[in-house]
Design a protein around this motif. Sequence first.
Motif: not given
Lengths: 154, 154
Positions: A108-113, A115-116
């Motif tokens: 998942p998008d690691q830039g999204c809390v 997703g992280h």
Amino acid sequence: MERCDQEEESVSANSRLTIAAHALAWIGHYQRLGHEVATSEQIASSANTNPVVIRRLLGDLRRAGLVESRRGAGAGWSLARELESITLLEVYEAVETGPLFAMHRAAPDQGCVVGHGIQPAMQGIYDGIEGTLRRELSGVTLENVLRDVLAVPR
Amino acid sequence: MERCDQEEESVSANSRLTIAAHALAWIGHYQRLGHEVATSEQIASSANTNPVVIRRLLGDLRRAGLVESRRGAGAGWSLARELESITLLEVYEAVETGPLFAMHRAAPDQGCVVGHGIQPAMQGIYDGIEGTLRRELSGVTLENVLRDVLAVPR
DNA sequence: GGCTGTCGCAACATTAATGGTTACGACAGA
DNA sequence: TCTGTCGTAACCATTAATGTTGCGACAGCC
């Protein structure tokens, strides 16, 4: 080998644990009747499947040290340990591969809390559930299974 | 949409429960930031998947009464209930179909004592295990999940 | 030494679930 | 009317599990 079609709605999950337990119970029961070894052909006939499927499954169980196989004339399969000492957990670990629940296919998008943090969070939950599952499976022996099997009324 | 390949050994199991929890946590978090609705596009971006996959999954959750969707301009998804009141069991039942472990594909030989008794015996064991699994899942709310998610250090 | 029955294993086909993708109509607010 | 998003169908790709055939390896027996 005849196929006995039975109309099931939509079997999705894997029946490997069921078939493995069936095979072990069959061998154990057969040996208690005085026989030395059981053949994949006999077990396949009881489980209504192909002997090669049984051989593949029993190969996994042999790698786990639960059964032994003999080759040559009078060949076949026998238990490597008593039914009382084999738990469903050992069978499960011998025949099942991956985890019960999977993570995302792609990270998942690691830039999204969310997703992280989602994977560590869910992994912690899943670990607890798998631990509980293993405890349940380790509480049932193949002896228990065979007893239940023979207790079913005709 | 870019595919971010991550080398996982061999993903077999289904990630539906994981993605559904991700989506619910994302919507809940987004709403707490003051937004009315979340779009499948935003959620898909966070989960690194396709918006249609998210819409399909959220459709299941809507049928279960967990989320609502708005159409037209300013369309999107919102929670139908508070995160505190949604358990992983409800999500599991909304998105998972079959049983954890399956029986034989074709009915075993009913003329064999083992073939005759194996399915009732294993079904009883599996029922107990699924009951335990459900109890575990019912003890975790989506509020718990979001808290764990936000607690992961950057 | 050859015969026989069974395992071991490779190779391939089949089925089903899951997920990814594209397309397009439906909808509702601006 | 225009726009953005949902709802959904259709199709493809991938993977796991299972079924099937074939054949060499093995070991006891004649």
